[in-house]
Design an enzyme around this catalytic site. Structure first.
Site, PDB file in Angstrom:
ATOM      1  N   LYS A  85      -3.784  -3.516 -28.556  1.00  0.00           N
ATOM      2  CA  LYS A  85      -4.338  -3.995 -27.293  1.00  0.00           C
ATOM      3  C   LYS A  85      -5.581  -4.831 -27.573  1.00  0.00           C
ATOM      4  O   LYS A  85      -6.308  -4.578 -28.545  1.00  0.00           O
ATOM      5  CB  LYS A  85      -4.627  -2.826 -26.359  1.00  0.00           C
ATOM      6  CG  LYS A  85      -5.600  -1.810 -26.883  1.00  0.00           C
ATOM      7  CD  LYS A  85      -5.597  -0.516 -26.055  1.00  0.00           C
ATOM      8  CE  LYS A  85      -6.180  -0.686 -24.680  1.00  0.00           C
ATOM      9  NZ  LYS A  85      -6.335   0.620 -23.974  1.00  0.00           N
ATOM     10  N   SER A 160      -5.392   1.040 -19.362  1.00  0.00           N
ATOM     11  CA  SER A 160      -5.615  -0.279 -19.889  1.00  0.00           C
ATOM     12  C   SER A 160      -4.662  -0.675 -21.006  1.00  0.00           C
ATOM     13  O   SER A 160      -4.676  -1.817 -21.472  1.00  0.00           O
ATOM     14  CB  SER A 160      -7.059  -0.387 -20.396  1.00  0.00           C
ATOM     15  OG  SER A 160      -7.299   0.498 -21.486  1.00  0.00           O
ATOM     16  N   SER A 184      -5.943   5.725 -20.116  1.00  0.00           N
ATOM     17  CA  SER A 184      -5.420   4.410 -20.493  1.00  0.00           C
ATOM     18  C   SER A 184      -4.199   4.433 -21.398  1.00  0.00           C
ATOM     19  O   SER A 184      -3.554   3.402 -21.582  1.00  0.00           O
ATOM     20  CB  SER A 184      -6.519   3.580 -21.158  1.00  0.00           C
ATOM     21  OG  SER A 184      -7.502   3.230 -20.216  1.00  0.00           O
TER      22      SER A 184
END
Length: 467
Positions: A85, A160, A184
């Protein structure tokens, strides 16, 4: 290997690469092709194709120069395509943190978690979509198209780690790491029908920072929230990646999940209590309740004992968590012009954070330390705690950003009211899909474990996903 063919699971990928049934170069090209073919998912912010091809070539050269009798000593993830990520540094790739307000420097070195998986033989193919600064439970920002849920592209894959979840659920990559500071990993796993493990604080080296005395708390005394863990299509794949992330010798988590059938007789608490219920209405949709009922049936069918204790949470938790969660925004050194480029939620909460000052952050940190001690004591009376996963189906793309900052945050808390409390506690938790709806959407549940209980949670995930 036939065009477009691929092993079914990440463990199958790993074994095929280590046995030479697939070359690292062929695996890389296949995944790069899939990323290009599914660009509409918005899973990737950056694809580092040439860098990945060069690493794959080196992996193939290493394989060819290793005598057959010594190939068992190849790195455990030899040649495995992976992605990170875009909140973490990957050497040679820009780090955007999902923000139009910040510079996007090219990283000179890998973050610790990236270095660990690269050393294990994995090959990074790019950086996946994230919300700005990783703040939200959805993956939309001002620098690229939103990440979309492969189960329903009109809906969010969560955040996220939403881009990574979309990439895994969409079949672009076999498995991937995420980070979890308030849900997340678990929110995207639940939204996309994946298994997502949030390890306990300190279980993965590097999560506590570097230095001689890594801290369990942030600079204001609040519990450190963010840890690294795996996102995968099944519990065995998650266990394999978790072992690699923590550098464990002999893959103990993977061995443990292979004995899941032997796990019986646990005391498991079920609760729908959420610390956010003191300020927001928390209710379960019919789909969420069906997932809970399925999970309870499967666990009782495995010989576990489900109890319903009355957990009580500090009613001041929402304010304390929100204050601590946004405290770091006060440290962003932004010009007025740069601050104006922040997403509306980030900008609003940064302004409030700047107005509060450090004393309020210290008070909030103390309140959260008390909360953590309290819930560890309450939950610790049981072998595990079962909660609902998400309260409803993933909202549609734009549902959050069409609201003002306060309603955006409220909707996030109402959708995922059971995750952040586990980060504050420092305990491990796992998100497990248990229901696939006729529409294709997935619903799941969360299990919270004791300190060091990651392997037990992975074993329970196997039981929950095996009818």
């Amino acid at each position: 290997m036939e065009a477009g063919a691929a092993p079914e699971t990440a463990i199958d990928w790993r074994d095929a690469l280590r046995q030479g049934e697939i070359s690292a170069r062929d695996a890389t090209e296949l995944v790069l092709s899939r990323i290009e073919d599914r660009a509409e998912l918005g899973a990737f912010l950056t694809v580092t194709a040439e860098q990945a091809r060069a690493e794959a070539a080196r992996a193939d050269e290493r394989f060819a120069s290793t005598p057959r009798r010594e190939r068992e000593h190849l790195p455990r993830l030899h040649g495995l395509p992976i992605a990170f990520k875009d909140l973490v540094d990957v050497a040679g790739a820009a780090t955007s943190r999902g923000s139009a307000a910040l510079r996007h420097p090219v990283a000179a070195t890998d973050a610790p978690g990236v270095a660990a998986l690269r050393a294990a033989g994995a090959i990074p193919l790019g950086k996946t979509q994230v919300p700005e600064l990783g703040l939200t439970g959805y993956s939309e920002n001002a620098i690229a198209p939103p990440a979309r849920n492969p189960l329903d592209p009109t809906r969010t894959p969560g955040g996220s780690s939403g881009g990574s979840a979309a990439a895994i659920a969409g079949g672009l990559i076999p498995v991937g790491p995420g980070t979890d500071g308030g849900g997340s990993i678990r929110i995207p796993a639940l939204a996309c029908g994946l298994v997502g493990l949030k390890p306990g604080l300190g279980a993965v080296p590097g999560d506590l920072g570097s230095g001689a005395a890594p801290s369990l708390h942030d600079e204001f005394g609040a519990p450190r929230l963010t840890v690294s863990g795996p996102l995968a299509r099944n519990a065995l794949d998650a266990a394999m990646l978790y072992d690699a992330q923590r550098g464990a010798a002999g893959e103990p988590a993977l061995r443990a999940v292979q004995t899941a059938d032997a796990l019986i007789g646990l005391r498991i608490a079920y609760t729908e209590a959420s610390p956010f219920s003191s300020v927001y209405p928390i209710s379960l949709s019919g789909e969420a309740r069906s997932a809970v009922e399925i999970a309870i049936d499967r666990l009782t069918g495995r010989g576990h004992h489900i109890e319903s204790p009355h957990f009580v949470y500090d009613p001041e938790y929402p304010e304390a968590f929100t204050t601590s969660w946004t405290a770091g925004l006060s440290r962003l050194p932004l010009t007025p012009a740069a601050a104006a480029r922040l997403m509306p939620l980030t900008r609003t909460f940064r302004e409030r954070s700047l107005a509060r000052g450090d004393e309020s952050f210290t008070r909030a940190g103390a309140r959260l330390r008390g909360f953590a001690a309290d819930v560890r004591a309450q939950w610790g009376a049981f072998d595990a705690v079962l909660t609902p996963g998400l309260t409803m189906l993933p909202p549609r793309i734009g549902a959050f950003t069409s609201l003002d900052a306060d309603d955006d945050y409220r909707l996030q808390c109402e959708w995922a009211p059971f995750t952040s409390m586990v980060n504050v506690s420092g305990l491990p938790a796992i998100a497990v899909p248990v229901l696939r709806l006729p529409t294709g959407h997935a619903m799941g549940v969360q299990l919270i474990g004791r300190t060091g209980g990651e392997e037990l949670l992975l074993r329970l995930a196997v039981q929950l996903t095996t009818e």
